[in-house]
Design a protein around this motif. Structure first.
Motif, PDB file in Angstrom:
ATOM      1  N   ALA A 145       0.944  -1.231   0.084  1.00  0.00           N
ATOM      2  CA  ALA A 145       0.127   0.018   0.097  1.00  0.00           C
ATOM      3  C   ALA A 145       0.731   1.251   0.089  1.00  0.00           C
ATOM      4  CB  ALA A 145      -0.755  -0.078   1.249  1.00  0.00           C
ATOM      5  N   VAL A 146       2.053   1.286   0.730  1.00  0.00           N
ATOM      6  CA  VAL A 146       2.763   2.275   0.764  1.00  0.00           C
ATOM      7  C   VAL A 146       3.505   2.536  -0.398  1.00  0.00           C
ATOM      8  CG1 VAL A 146       4.991   3.245   1.950  1.00  0.00           C
ATOM      9  CG2 VAL A 146       2.739   2.522   3.409  1.00  0.00           C
ATOM     10  N   TRP A 197       1.513  14.555  -0.955  1.00  0.00           N
ATOM     11  CA  TRP A 197       2.298  13.335  -0.996  1.00  0.00           C
ATOM     12  C   TRP A 197       2.527  12.716   0.163  1.00  0.00           C
ATOM     13  CZ3 TRP A 197       7.426  11.967  -0.510  1.00  0.00           C
ATOM     14  CH2 TRP A 197       7.859  10.627  -1.243  1.00  0.00           C
ATOM     15  N   ILE A 198       2.992  13.431   1.191  1.00  0.00           N
ATOM     16  CA  ILE A 198       3.339  12.954   2.515  1.00  0.00           C
ATOM     17  C   ILE A 198       2.170  12.375   3.411  1.00  0.00           C
ATOM     18  CG2 ILE A 198       4.208  13.602   4.570  1.00  0.00           C
ATOM     19  CD1 ILE A 198       6.429  13.248   2.832  1.00  0.00           C
ATOM     20  N   PHE A 233       3.527   5.659  -3.002  1.00  0.00           N
ATOM     21  CA  PHE A 233       4.933   6.377  -3.014  1.00  0.00           C
ATOM     22  C   PHE A 233       4.997   6.758  -4.674  1.00  0.00           C
ATOM     23  CE2 PHE A 233       9.333   6.487  -3.857  1.00  0.00           C
ATOM     24  CZ  PHE A 233       9.944   7.294  -2.942  1.00  0.00           C
ATOM     25  N   PHE A 234       4.774   5.846  -5.430  1.00  0.00           N
ATOM     26  CA  PHE A 234       4.982   6.028  -6.949  1.00  0.00           C
ATOM     27  C   PHE A 234       3.781   6.567  -7.470  1.00  0.00           C
ATOM     28  CE2 PHE A 234       7.951   2.749  -6.091  1.00  0.00           C
ATOM     29  CZ  PHE A 234       8.996   3.469  -6.396  1.00  0.00           C
ATOM     30  N   TYR A 248      -3.164  16.028  -6.048  1.00  0.00           N
ATOM     31  CA  TYR A 248      -1.619  15.851  -6.533  1.00  0.00           C
ATOM     32  C   TYR A 248      -1.380  16.028  -7.973  1.00  0.00           C
ATOM     33  CZ  TYR A 248       3.012  14.134  -6.561  1.00  0.00           C
ATOM     34  OH  TYR A 248       4.567  13.827  -6.942  1.00  0.00           O
ATOM     35  N   PHE A 249      -1.987  15.468  -8.802  1.00  0.00           N
ATOM     36  CA  PHE A 249      -1.678  15.627 -10.256  1.00  0.00           C
ATOM     37  C   PHE A 249      -2.083  17.163 -10.570  1.00  0.00           C
ATOM     38  CE2 PHE A 249      -1.260  10.952  -9.976  1.00  0.00           C
ATOM     39  CZ  PHE A 249       0.054  10.724 -10.374  1.00  0.00           C
ATOM     40  N   SER A 250      -3.298  17.718 -10.207  1.00  0.00           N
ATOM     41  CA  SER A 250      -3.603  18.894 -10.609  1.00  0.00           C
ATOM     42  C   SER A 250      -2.610  19.838 -10.177  1.00  0.00           C
ATOM     43  CB  SER A 250      -4.860  19.214  -9.829  1.00  0.00           C
ATOM     44  OG  SER A 250      -5.905  18.353 -10.417  1.00  0.00           O
TER      45      SER A 250
END
Length: 162
Positions: free
Chosen positions: A59-60, A136-137, A64-65, A87-89
């Protein structure tokens, strides 16, 4: 008279027990019952029962990717899509700002000229980059904690918690 197999009270002229089907005639074998699977019961599994838990590491690594992919792996599809879109926006906004600032400078190789073009929007680029990093974190921590919660609920009840 009583059935010797199940103990049900029977009339004297009975040839078979109506409860279990045991033959009361001398020298006969009781008819076999067809196999019937046990009805599933809503009880927790016994201690040590091997349940298909979700891997915290997987899951992590997914998160992460590809931010949000770990949530989708856990079954939290909406939450995973929210993290992905956020994130992607923000990543697209960051690339778009940089591209618009240095878009006309593709023919130059002077780093000072490129930095002068970016100096007007460096604050925006930094803010968007920091927000992207924070998302992300946060999603990495969230997917790890959700995996632990999922596995604990699965071990406790025998069912997925969501």
């Amino acid at each position: 008279m009583f059935c010797p197999n199940c103990g049900t009270s029977l009339p004297e002229e009975s040839a078979f027990c109506p409860n279990c089907g045991f033959s009361l005639m001398k020298g006969t074998v009781p008819p076999t019952q067809p196999w019937q699977p046990n009805a599933p019961q809503n009880v927790p599994p016994p201690y040590g029962y091997n349940l298909p838990v979700k891997s915290e590491l997987l899951a992590v690594i997914l998160g992460f990717f590809i931010p949000g992919a770990g949530h989708i792996y856990l079954g939290k599809i909406v939450r995973g899509l929210i993290f992905m879109i956020a994130y992607f926006s923000l990543s697209v906004v960051s690339v778009w700002v940089v591209w618009n600032q240095i878009g006309g400078l593709t023919s130059t190789s002077d780093p000072n000229e490129i930095m002068n073009a970016l100096s007007g929007s460096i604050g925006l680029i930094m803010a968007v980059s920091i927000a992207t990093f924070i998302i992300w974190i946060v999603q990495l921590i969230d997917v790890y904690m959700l995996t632990k919660k999922y596995n604990e609920g699965l071990q406790r009840t025998g069912q997925a918690p969501w």
